[in-house]
Design an enzyme around this catalytic site. Structure first.
Site, PDB file in Angstrom:
ATOM      1  N   CYS A 143      29.090  43.302  -0.339  1.00  0.00           N
ATOM      2  CA  CYS A 143      28.920  43.105  -2.032  1.00  0.00           C
ATOM      3  C   CYS A 143      28.442  41.674  -2.203  1.00  0.00           C
ATOM      4  O   CYS A 143      27.711  41.148  -2.763  1.00  0.00           O
ATOM      5  CB  CYS A 143      29.839  43.465  -2.728  1.00  0.00           C
ATOM      6  SG  CYS A 143      31.457  42.885  -2.650  1.00  0.00           S
ATOM      7  N   HIS A 176      35.132  42.871  -5.871  1.00  0.00           N
ATOM      8  CA  HIS A 176      33.885  43.286  -5.708  1.00  0.00           C
ATOM      9  C   HIS A 176      33.030  42.083  -6.290  1.00  0.00           C
ATOM     10  O   HIS A 176      33.444  41.165  -7.026  1.00  0.00           O
ATOM     11  CB  HIS A 176      33.347  44.446  -6.589  1.00  0.00           C
ATOM     12  CG  HIS A 176      31.797  44.970  -6.479  1.00  0.00           C
ATOM     13  ND1 HIS A 176      31.567  45.251  -5.154  1.00  0.00           N
ATOM     14  CD2 HIS A 176      31.021  45.414  -7.189  1.00  0.00           C
ATOM     15  CE1 HIS A 176      30.200  45.678  -5.612  1.00  0.00           C
ATOM     16  NE2 HIS A 176      30.002  45.625  -6.913  1.00  0.00           N
ATOM     17  N   ASP A 213      23.767  45.489 -10.222  1.00  0.00           N
ATOM     18  CA  ASP A 213      24.641  45.635  -9.149  1.00  0.00           C
ATOM     19  C   ASP A 213      23.852  45.802  -7.856  1.00  0.00           C
ATOM     20  O   ASP A 213      23.701  46.990  -7.461  1.00  0.00           O
ATOM     21  CB  ASP A 213      25.801  46.528  -9.005  1.00  0.00           C
ATOM     22  CG  ASP A 213      26.783  46.409  -8.101  1.00  0.00           C
ATOM     23  OD1 ASP A 213      26.667  45.616  -7.138  1.00  0.00           O
ATOM     24  OD2 ASP A 213      27.912  46.984  -8.246  1.00  0.00           O
TER      25      ASP A 213
END
Lengths: 309, 662
Positions: free
Chosen positions: B415, B459, B475
């Site tokens: 991430c 994250h 995202d």
């Protein structure tokens, strides 16, 4: 519940005695209890209600040797215990035992005797031996005294002091027979004449083991608690001048044991204590307000104030 | 201490059999400290205790005072050298532990034994400086029992060990009502009763105020719990569970940094347009020593003592140093900062010069090609999806041009790499963008219904600002590994990648066990450790106490303690007077008979009563006689145990008799 084999013998005695003294089973039981607990019995009642007959019957049924002393105010201790007389043939003093030297002694009207004579008898009762002229002579075994006395309000008596009364395990009253019993008495004639016909239920040496067994009846902590509470209550009660002594407590336990034994049980129950308590306690407790001894009703009342745990 | 060895043995001297109790006390109270004491001290303590145990076994004499003094001085010097002080929490505890091991060495008299016991009680307390978990609590409870038992042994003489322990347990059980009353009602103070030194927080894990490749990596390896959430209604889709933490605006080519809090305050207050659908929940946040709270993106109502910054971060007034509860309401579709300050937009476009030429080139290309920022963003996501990007927790190292290396060489990362590269591309293409860190997802614990969010759920994602929609969450990880967002990290990673044992669990029973354990821990945290003034107020209000202040709380405390004492006294007296089982059964039987109209007088013995019953109520006579016989045997004779059962059966027979007759 466990029962003992000796129960039948004891029951036989009671049944046989019932035939002679009519309608007095509780008193007969108490007398037998007293005997099994190795204590002495004081019967207090008016003349002619069967005190002597009871003593006689018991002695006969148990196969014991019986003698009787009629106490009078001019009686000396030697008359009871016996005297030593000089035997010319052998040039020595020979002891002639008195009436005391028997297995069942009926001491009739003990309160007519002078205190001196009374105490000679009572000491012998306690010690179960007699010492005269430096020689100690044991009394026969078993040794059981049934003393009778007339109610001390009568004229010409020497009431037994507290300390002497304490020597008696129990004091019972016979009382008048009830109507049916008296009718049977009237119809059947005097009971005394039946006495010789009575067969002994057992021999003297059978009694000692029975006494031993009676003393071994189990008294649980719970029962001792109850017994102690009873004793303590008499000590704290405002009704009595003094409470029961430790000796009275021992007597109570012994009597309760014997009572339970007669009932054929191997342990003492509160009922046993309650049953013997009037007999054991009445002559030992003096009422504060009337200066006389406690009556069985007082004791019953006392029992009813004490709930069982 | 003894004056001389030849002093006669006094009645106050210790028995040999008392020594093992005291050694057990020393071991029990010292043992948990091993986890944080320096190794050499643990070894020294253990060997001194072992030495003492050996002396006890061999019945040998205790060592001379000179030897003991030497050991003591050495130990104290060592502690002083290790901690650079003899004061403070750690050094103080280390000293106490060491003394606890040494004291049995000069234990001659009863007084020495009492010193050991008292020191033991004190040492118990020190464990709470380090751990307040359930196992610690249980250990300390057992140790308290042992200490109490030792006191009983010291004063009560030799008895079977089990009897002593049972007695100690009974004493402690009697203390429970008082413990509960005092726990509930003793006026609470905010924060711990004693100030903990700063180093107490050094070991806390959690998000940091900066992000460089690999920094989240460590965090994700940890199965530790970051926070727990209790929703008061339904909860959003798992893919919407973005727990918003620090926002990273400044990039130096390797590291993204959050603006320090004092700078953020200059920003304009955020404007939030709610969509209407909101979620209310309470977060129980584990201490992480930073000020960020982690509400669901975006919070619309905040707890007291916290504020929303211009970059939509939620900051507490103080760093979160204790586990604490925060109530939020969030709106996951809210629109934020449709009007944004120029300064903020400038910030969100800044890039380090002369780095990552290839990425800039790509971005410039997109900027030419597409007009709207949305298209550019979509292009970037498409790029991640179409090129062979690979989601892994073990990415290769990146060079000086980190973004270029990632985009065109290694193409594998997780991430933070994706978020970082995406934001870089956006900024290079002229779209205001920033990195947001936090947690994503979470797992419902079926045991207590709490949503558990772990460090492994950490994250990083991105936000771009669009003129008509404000800040919009993008995202990029979802473009590459949609399963990361939908199912969690264990589903997104290739099977070979290492993960903490507890994150990837295949065995159902193990997962179930973990859920239960964590639910128990949570309950402990919520209700025991987290019982603060506020919770106390809640509880007292629920108990009907309006406006609880310390005065009426103290009054109630005293009253309840008095009541508890009274109840204990009554209970003790009752127990003393109370009957045996046989008596209770007999009493019950008598009560039944009373119900049938024939009452036993209090003074009436069992057989006499049975005779009377047989006389007055022949139909009840048989069973009463039998019961009376059993009771007489049990209570006054030597009854057999089975007779109690038979006595109870008599009650049953009486009951059925009653049913039949009535």
């Amino acid at each position: 519940m466990q029962t003992t084999g000796k129960q039948s013998t004891v029951a036989e005695i009671i049944a046989a005695a019932n035939q002679i003294i009519l309608g007095k089973e509780p008193q007969i039981r108490l007398a037998l209890t007293c005997l099994l607990a190795r204590g002495h019995l004081l019967i207090e009642d008016l003349p002619g209600v069967g005190k002597t007959t009871l003593a006689h019957t018991l002695a006969r049924l148990l196969g014991l040797q019986f003698s009787r002393i009629q106490f009078t105010s001019d009686m000396l201790p030697a008359d009871v215990i016996g005297i030593s007389i000089f035997d010319r043939e052998h040039s020595e003093f020979r002891f002639l035992p008195g009436a005391l030297f028997s297995q069942v002694l009926l001491a009739d009207e003990i309160n007519r005797a002078t205190p001196k004579t009374q105490s000679a008898l009572l000491e012998a009762m306690e010690e179960r031996q007699v010492t005269t002229e430096g020689e100690t002579r044991p009394l026969p075994e078993p040794f059981f005294v049934i003393a009778t006395q007339n109610p001390s309000s009568q004229i010409g008596t020497f009431p037994l002091p507290e300390s002497q009364l304490d020597r008696f395990l129990m004091r019972i009253e016979l009382g008048y027979p009830d109507r049916d019993a008296e009718r049977a008495l009237l119809e059947g004639g005097g009971r005394r004449e039946h006495l010789p016909e009575l067969a002994a239920c057992f021999s003297p040496d059978q009694l000692a083991p029975l006494q031993k067994q009676a003393a071994a009846v189990h008294a649980s902590p719970a029962l001792l608690d109850y017994l102690q509470t009873l004793i303590e209550t008499t000590r704290q009660s405002p009704k009595f001048i003094h409470g029961l002594s430790p000796r009275a407590a021992l007597a109570l336990l012994a009597a309760a044991r014997a009572w339970a034994f007669i009932d054929g049980r191997t342990m003492v129950l509160p009922e046993d204590v309650q049953a013997v308590l009037p007999g054991v306690a009445c002559h030992r407790l003096r009422l504060i307000n009337s200066a006389s001894h406690a009556r069985p009703e007082d004791i019953t009342q006392l029992i009813r104030t004490l709930p069982l745990a | 201490m003894r004056k001389s060895a030849s002093r006669p043995v006094t009645p106050l001297s210790l028995e040999k059999a008392e020594i093992p109790w005291l050694l057990a006390v020393a071991i029990a109270t010292v043992a948990p400290h091993v986890s944080h004491l320096p190794l050499w001290l643990s070894l020294l303590t253990a060997s001194v205790l072992l030495w003492r145990s050996g002396l006890w076994r061999l019945n040998a004499r205790l060592p001379s005072r000179w030897l003991l003094a030497l050991v003591a001085v050495t130990g104290v010097a060592g502690i002083g050298w290790q901690f650079r002080t003899l004061l403070g929490r750690d050094a103080g505890v280390a000293l106490l532990v060491f003394f606890m091991a040494l004291k049995p060495m000069e234990m001659h008299t009863r007084r020495d034994a009492m010193v050991v016991v008292m020191l033991g009680f004190f040492l118990l307390l020190t464990h709470y400086f380090y751990s307040q978990s359930i196992p610690t609590g249980l250990w300390l409870l057992a140790s308290t029992t042992l200490l109490t038992a030792t006191l009983i042994r010291l004063h009560g003489g030799a008895q079977p060990v089990r009897a002593i322990l049972r007695y100690a347990g009974l004493l402690l059980a009697q203390a429970i009502p008082f413990m509960l009353i005092i726990f509930l009602l003793f006026p609470r103070v905010s924060g711990p009763l004693w100030g903990l030194p700063q180093d107490a927080y050094s070991g806390l894990t959690g998000l940091s105020d900066r992000m460089s490749p690999g920094s989240l990596d460590n965090l994700i390896q940890s199965g530790a719990i970051a926070f727990r959430v209790q929703f008061s209604g339904d909860l959003p889709e798992k893919s919407s569970l973005y727990w918003r933490g620090p926002v990273f605006n400044d990039y130096d080519g390797q590291t993204w940094r959050a603006r320090p809090a004092y700078l953020q305050r200059t920003g304009r207050a955020p404007t939030i347009e709610a969509s209407g659908k909101t979620y209310s929940y309470v977060i129980t946040l584990e201490a992480h020593n930073l000020r960020w709270l982690l509400p669901l993106d975006l919070p619309v109502s905040l707890p007291d003592d916290s504020a929303l910054t211009a970059t939509l971060e939620t900051l507490a007034r103080e760093p979160v140093r204790n586990r604490a509860r925060y109530a939020f309401t969030s709106d996951i579709d809210a629109v934020a900062n449709r009007q944004e300050s120029q300064a903020m937009l400038q910030q969100a476009l800044r890039l380090p010069r002369a780095l990552d030429p290839q990425a800039r080139e790509l971005a410039a290309e997109w900027r030419e090609k597409f007009k709207s920022p949305e298209q550019i963003s979509n292009m970037a996501l498409l790029h991640f999806r179409q090129e062979a990007f690979f989601y892994t927790l073990q990415p290769p190292l990146l060079g000086e041009h980190a973004v270029d290396d990632f985009l065109f060489v290694t193409r594998s990362g997780f991430c933070e790499h994706f978020a970082s590269a995406y934001v870089f591309l956006m900024r290079a293409a002229g779209v205001p963008a920033r990195v947001v860190a936090g947690y994503q997802g979470g797992e419902i614990n079926p045991v207590d219904g709490y949503l558990t969010v772990r460090q492994s759920d950490a994250h990083a994602w991105a936000e771009i600002w669009l003129a008509d929609r404000g800040w919009v969450r993008v995202d990029p990880t979802a473009a590459v590994a949609p399963s990361r967002i939908e199912q969690g990290i264990e589903a997104a990673l290739p099977a070979g990648d290492p993960l903490p044992a507890l994150v990837r669990i295949d065995a159902d029973w193990l997962r179930d066990l973990r859920n239960r354990w964590e639910a128990a821990n949570n309950a402990w945290n919520q209700w025991v450790l987290g019982y603060n003034p506020q919770r106390q107020r809640e509880v007292l209000t629920r108990l009907g106490l309006k406006e609880p202040d310390w005065r009426n709380m103290t009054a109630i405390l005293a009253t309840l303690c008095g009541l508890a004492l009274l109840m204990l006294t009554v209970w003790t007296l009752y127990r003393r007077n109370t009957a045996t089982p046989a008596q209770r059964a007999w009493q019950r039987l008598c009560n039944r008979l009373k119900g049938l109209g024939i009452a036993r007088a209090g003074w009436e013995g069992p057989l006499a009563f049975a005779l009377r019953v047989a006389r007055e109520r022949p139909e009840l006579g048989e069973v009463t006689r039998e019961a009376a016989g059993h009771f007489a045997d049990l209570h006054y004779g030597s009854g057999r145990p089975e007779q109690l059962q038979q006595l109870k059966e008599c009650i049953g027979r009486l009951n059925s008799l009653r049913r039949n007759t009535v």
